[in-house]
Design an enzyme around this catalytic site. Structure first.
Site, short mmCIF file in Angstrom:
data_model
loop_
_atom_site.label_atom_id
_atom_site.label_comp_id
_atom_site.label_asym_id
_atom_site.label_seq_id
_atom_site.Cartn_x
_atom_site.Cartn_y
_atom_site.Cartn_z
N GLY A 120 0.82 -1.20 0.00
CA GLY A 120 0.00 0.00 0.00
C GLY A 120 0.86 1.26 0.00
N GLY B 98 -1.99 2.56 12.40
CA GLY B 98 -2.20 3.79 11.65
C GLY B 98 -3.50 3.75 10.86
N THR C 108 -7.37 4.06 10.11
CA THR C 108 -8.44 4.92 10.62
C THR C 108 -9.79 4.39 10.14
OG1 THR C 108 -8.18 6.42 8.72
CG2 THR C 108 -6.97 6.96 10.73
N HIS D 60 -7.83 15.28 1.09
CA HIS D 60 -7.02 14.08 0.87
C HIS D 60 -7.21 13.58 -0.56
CE1 HIS D 60 -6.84 13.98 5.29
NE2 HIS D 60 -5.73 13.29 5.10
N HIS D 61 -6.40 12.60 -0.93
CA HIS D 61 -6.47 12.03 -2.27
C HIS D 61 -7.83 11.37 -2.51
CE1 HIS D 61 -5.90 7.93 -0.63
NE2 HIS D 61 -5.07 8.51 0.20
N LYS E 52 -9.08 7.99 -0.71
CA LYS E 52 -9.22 7.84 0.74
C LYS E 52 -10.67 7.53 1.06
CE LYS E 52 -8.16 10.00 5.19
NZ LYS E 52 -7.46 8.80 5.70
N THR F 75 -7.82 12.24 11.33
CA THR F 75 -7.15 13.41 11.91
C THR F 75 -8.16 14.52 12.20
OG1 THR F 75 -5.13 12.86 10.70
CG2 THR F 75 -5.32 15.11 11.56
#
Length: 258
Positions: free
Chosen positions: A14, A102, A104, A162-163, A166, A173
């Site tokens: 990834g 990490g 989410t 974001h990209h 996502k 965040t």
């Protein structure tokens, strides 16, 4: 090699997995990458990835089952998806392995489950591993406490970009920022914190917090130009929890001592 921290990475193909490998190839850290994982759907299962440590070339076979590597690592770095992460946390708990999360997009029920599993192992779980964002979290706490003492009405908006690929929206965040503000700024006259999300192109991550009152605004902005800060922070967290050797759930602010 036995004196070094033994790491494993899930989701190695990834975006974050590839960035982690790039950081590891810089050979700045006292650990060994001993194992890598991917999902069963990956076309790269049972192929090898290469990395260099102390001028030695290592080949690691990509596995799709954590049980195939369970004896090869002490701490797992995981950037995958909630379903996979929950499986990995349960297995790490069973075999007394630390984990850095990490991923989410967890539900509140899933977060409670992860916290419960931290009674036996060390977990570092953060919506964002960059140093800059975690300093911003600290600033938000301070600002929210100050605003809470003022008898005025504020509009509070969080804009995150974001990209286009996502999945979670708003970002983890942004949710962390919202939770911090709502915890420390609870003035009865304030409006709720509004989150606005943009998914476009290949944006690595941008977060803007706007405190608006009559006649003035305060804006805080964090922009990431690549994924290196997130990968560097995750590795730092893995080293920290491996040395710390303490049960419980921690975040990146704990790792940084903020």
């Amino acid at each position: 090699m036995n004196n070094k921290i033994r790491l494993a990475i899930s989701g190695i193909n990834g975006r974050m997995g590839k960035t982690l490998l790039k950081i590891i190839n810089q050979d700045k850290y006292n650990f060994t990458l001993n194992a890598v994982l991917e999902s069963k759907k990956s076309l790269n299962i049972n192929t090898n990835i290469k990395y260099i440590s102390k001028n030695i070339l290592y080949n690691l076979n990509i596995k799709d089952n954590i049980m195939d590597i369970i004896n090869d690592f002490d701490t797992l770095i995981d950037f995958t998806n909630p379903k996979a992460t929950l499986k990995y946390v349960n297995i790490c708990n069973q075999y007394n392995k630390n984990i850095v999360i990490g991923t989410t997009g967890f539900s509140e029920k899933e977060k409670i489950e992860i916290k419960k599993l931290s009674n036996k192992i060390g977990i570092v779980m953060s919506s964002n591993f960059s140093t800059g964002i975690n300093i911003l979290f600290k600033i938000l706490k301070y600002m929210s406490k100050i605003f809470n003492k003022q008898n005025n009405t504020l509009n509070i908006d969080i804009i995150e970009k974001h990209h286009k690929n996502k999945i979670d929206c708003p970002s983890g965040t942004a949710i962390s920022m919202k939770n911090i503000i709502q915890k420390f700024f609870n003035h009865k006259n304030s409006q709720k914190v509004n989150c606005h999300s943009i998914r476009a192109g290949d944006i690595y991550g941008e977060h803007q917090i706007i405190f608006s009152s009559i006649g003035e605004q305060i804006e805080l902005i964090h922009k990431a130009s690549n994924r290196i800060p997130f990968a560097t922070g995750a590795i730092q967290a893995a080293i920290w929890i491996s040395h710390f050797k303490k049960k419980g759930i921690y975040d990146m602010c704990d790792v940084l001592g903020l």
